[in-house]
Write a protein that holds these residues in place. Structure first.
Motif, mmCIF file in Angstrom:
data_model
loop_
_atom_site.group_PDB
_atom_site.id
_atom_site.type_symbol
_atom_site.label_atom_id
_atom_site.label_comp_id
_atom_site.label_asym_id
_atom_site.label_seq_id
_atom_site.Cartn_x
_atom_site.Cartn_y
_atom_site.Cartn_z
ATOM 1 N N LYS A 167 5.249 2.836 1.434
ATOM 2 C CA LYS A 167 6.308 3.540 0.703
ATOM 3 C C LYS A 167 6.563 4.938 1.243
ATOM 4 C CE LYS A 167 4.476 2.337 -3.453
ATOM 5 N NZ LYS A 167 4.277 2.400 -4.895
ATOM 6 N N TRP A 168 5.484 5.655 1.558
ATOM 7 C CA TRP A 168 5.614 7.081 1.847
ATOM 8 C C TRP A 168 5.591 7.436 3.325
ATOM 9 C CZ3 TRP A 168 7.527 9.213 -2.181
ATOM 10 C CH2 TRP A 168 7.185 8.734 -3.444
ATOM 11 N N PRO B 34 0.836 -1.218 0.000
ATOM 12 C CA PRO B 34 0.000 0.000 0.000
ATOM 13 C C PRO B 34 0.864 1.259 0.000
ATOM 14 C CG PRO B 34 -0.233 -1.233 2.068
ATOM 15 C CD PRO B 34 0.674 -2.020 1.179
ATOM 16 N N TRP B 35 0.238 2.383 -0.336
ATOM 17 C CA TRP B 35 0.976 3.643 -0.483
ATOM 18 C C TRP B 35 1.632 4.073 0.815
ATOM 19 C CZ3 TRP B 35 -0.151 7.809 2.522
ATOM 20 C CH2 TRP B 35 -1.363 7.785 3.192
ATOM 21 N N TRP B 36 0.996 3.809 1.959
ATOM 22 C CA TRP B 36 1.535 4.304 3.227
ATOM 23 C C TRP B 36 2.818 3.583 3.624
ATOM 24 C CZ3 TRP B 36 1.872 0.706 7.059
ATOM 25 C CH2 TRP B 36 1.052 -0.422 6.950
#
Length: 73
Positions: A15-16, A11-13
């Motif tokens: 990576k970021w 999920p995006w969280w």
């Protein structure tokens, strides 16, 4: 295995948010010491520049006042 393939299904969280937080926890001391060193170096450079500028100002002022007093003799 490339980083792009590694994070493909995440999920995006992850990576970021999670990966930068882990990097800050692991390398936080190194980052803080490098930033502290750079600020310390910048401060020393500014003190050096101020002292050299003050020395040049005093020498020029002394030389101009001594040359004018010599012409009075």
């Amino acid at each position: 295995m490339a980083a792009r393939e590694l994070f493909a299904g995440m999920p995006w969280w992850v990576k970021w948010v999670a990966v930068p937080l882990i990097a800050l926890v692991v390398f936080g001391g190194v980052i803080a010491s490098v930033i502290g060193f750079l600020f310390g170096l910048l401060f020393k450079v500014l003190v050096f520049v101020a002292l050299v500028g003050g020395l040049i100002y005093l020498v020029r002022r002394f030389m101009s006042s001594s040359s004018s007093s010599r012409s009075d003799w």
